[in-house]
Motif scaffolding. Sequence first.
Motif, PDB file in Angstrom:
ATOM      1  N   GLY A  43      -5.175   1.959  -1.956  1.00  0.00           N
ATOM      2  CA  GLY A  43      -6.173   1.081  -2.545  1.00  0.00           C
ATOM      3  C   GLY A  43      -6.543  -0.055  -1.620  1.00  0.00           C
ATOM      4  O   GLY A  43      -6.178  -0.075  -0.429  1.00  0.00           O
ATOM      5  N   ASN A  44      -7.256  -1.014  -2.150  1.00  0.00           N
ATOM      6  CA  ASN A  44      -7.682  -2.158  -1.341  1.00  0.00           C
ATOM      7  C   ASN A  44      -6.539  -3.128  -1.064  1.00  0.00           C
ATOM      8  O   ASN A  44      -6.572  -3.856  -0.065  1.00  0.00           O
ATOM      9  CB  ASN A  44      -8.820  -2.897  -2.054  1.00  0.00           C
ATOM     10  CG  ASN A  44     -10.098  -2.087  -2.100  1.00  0.00           C
ATOM     11  OD1 ASN A  44     -10.382  -1.304  -1.195  1.00  0.00           O
ATOM     12  ND2 ASN A  44     -10.872  -2.258  -3.166  1.00  0.00           N
ATOM     13  N   HIS A  45      -5.545  -3.151  -1.965  1.00  0.00           N
ATOM     14  CA  HIS A  45      -4.464  -4.122  -1.824  1.00  0.00           C
ATOM     15  C   HIS A  45      -3.084  -3.491  -1.709  1.00  0.00           C
ATOM     16  O   HIS A  45      -2.149  -4.151  -1.238  1.00  0.00           O
ATOM     17  CB  HIS A  45      -4.481  -5.087  -3.013  1.00  0.00           C
ATOM     18  CG  HIS A  45      -5.745  -5.871  -3.136  1.00  0.00           C
ATOM     19  ND1 HIS A  45      -6.066  -6.915  -2.297  1.00  0.00           N
ATOM     20  CD2 HIS A  45      -6.802  -5.731  -3.988  1.00  0.00           C
ATOM     21  CE1 HIS A  45      -7.256  -7.411  -2.636  1.00  0.00           C
ATOM     22  NE2 HIS A  45      -7.721  -6.701  -3.657  1.00  0.00           N
ATOM     23  N   TYR A  46      -2.933  -2.241  -2.143  1.00  0.00           N
ATOM     24  CA  TYR A  46      -1.616  -1.615  -2.159  1.00  0.00           C
ATOM     25  C   TYR A  46      -1.700  -0.183  -1.639  1.00  0.00           C
ATOM     26  O   TYR A  46      -2.691   0.518  -1.875  1.00  0.00           O
ATOM     27  CB  TYR A  46      -1.036  -1.590  -3.580  1.00  0.00           C
ATOM     28  CG  TYR A  46      -0.988  -2.936  -4.250  1.00  0.00           C
ATOM     29  CD1 TYR A  46      -0.034  -3.883  -3.883  1.00  0.00           C
ATOM     30  CD2 TYR A  46      -1.894  -3.264  -5.259  1.00  0.00           C
ATOM     31  CE1 TYR A  46       0.012  -5.126  -4.495  1.00  0.00           C
ATOM     32  CE2 TYR A  46      -1.847  -4.499  -5.882  1.00  0.00           C
ATOM     33  CZ  TYR A  46      -0.890  -5.428  -5.497  1.00  0.00           C
ATOM     34  OH  TYR A  46      -0.847  -6.651  -6.109  1.00  0.00           O
ATOM     35  N   ARG A  47      -0.647   0.232  -0.960  1.00  0.00           N
ATOM     36  CA  ARG A  47      -0.506   1.622  -0.544  1.00  0.00           C
ATOM     37  C   ARG A  47       0.885   2.099  -0.952  1.00  0.00           C
ATOM     38  O   ARG A  47       1.890   1.482  -0.591  1.00  0.00           O
ATOM     39  CB  ARG A  47      -0.685   1.767   0.956  1.00  0.00           C
ATOM     40  CG  ARG A  47      -0.460   3.203   1.423  1.00  0.00           C
ATOM     41  CD  ARG A  47      -0.580   3.373   2.915  1.00  0.00           C
ATOM     42  NE  ARG A  47      -0.295   4.763   3.285  1.00  0.00           N
ATOM     43  CZ  ARG A  47      -1.114   5.542   3.958  1.00  0.00           C
ATOM     44  NH1 ARG A  47      -2.285   5.080   4.366  1.00  0.00           N
ATOM     45  NH2 ARG A  47      -0.769   6.781   4.252  1.00  0.00           N
ATOM     46  N   LEU A  48       0.926   3.199  -1.703  1.00  0.00           N
ATOM     47  CA  LEU A  48       2.179   3.819  -2.108  1.00  0.00           C
ATOM     48  C   LEU A  48       2.116   5.280  -1.655  1.00  0.00           C
ATOM     49  O   LEU A  48       1.298   6.053  -2.156  1.00  0.00           O
ATOM     50  CB  LEU A  48       2.383   3.762  -3.626  1.00  0.00           C
ATOM     51  CG  LEU A  48       2.766   2.403  -4.247  1.00  0.00           C
ATOM     52  CD1 LEU A  48       1.578   1.446  -4.267  1.00  0.00           C
ATOM     53  CD2 LEU A  48       3.306   2.603  -5.654  1.00  0.00           C
TER      54      LEU A  48
END
Length: 300
Positions: free
Chosen positions: A156-161
Amino acid sequence: MRIGLTIPSFKWPGGPGHISEHLARIAGTADQVGLASLWVMDHFFQARNNGRPEDPMLDGYAALSFAAAHTSQISLGTLCTGVTYRHPGLLGKLITSLDVLSKGRTYLGIGAAWYEEEHAGLGVPFPPLAERFERLEETLQIILKMFSDDQTPHVGNHYRLDRPLNSPLPLGRVDADRAHPPILIGGSGERKTLRLVAQYGDACNLFDTPDLPRKLAVLRDHCASLGRPYAAIEKTALTNFPWKADPRNDMKSAVAHVTRLAEWGIGHVIVAMPGIQRPEALSALSKVAEEVADILPQEH
């Protein structure tokens, strides 16, 4: 009508050394007398509307885990976890753990966060409001992915999992036919917050103010535009009962207060009240709960 109890302060007789015994007694009593839910704030510092920042404040999930061990029926949640407090992957794991340990009695209460002073105090980043709402929506997407056992990457724009593995999964809510803890989104912002409730939430939490009926109407409009059944969302309201020194003296006013909220469309009233460490306070609240148990919220 369901009646819940919120604990807005841990400043109790005896000081910090007695917090655990007070909390165990309050949670156990609330459970025994049949209240629907028990809530704590999720803050680092005490909020100024409840006291001084220096007043005792426990971690919300540590407090709820402790309460879970002293209860067996009552639902448990925070009002509310700020999206800035924890990485969404860790929050998903945390809420799932509490759900499993409490045998499916957990709500995920979440919001955009507002208390800048506590963030600065402990060095936690506090982005601008627009970004906090972006993070809130992305966190909701991640949490729902984790609840559903979808292990595909989230970028995403703020998180990567890379792999949002969540084992074990939440136990689900048999009473609500829901496979995960209900997501309660706190706040009454009409353009962003209530739209997120309509899109992602299972419950809203609104303040007991004169504009509450209008807030519910806005929520209904958001549901209609998104094709979401308005009835699928649990409507909760945070209120203070009009009790003076002794709550036993004003039961009729408390029942009338709840009845008014039901007429507006609220089905779950969460009560903040002074002196909850006193047995007579929770006894009075349980009697109100009995009086209003058969009142149904009106749909407008």
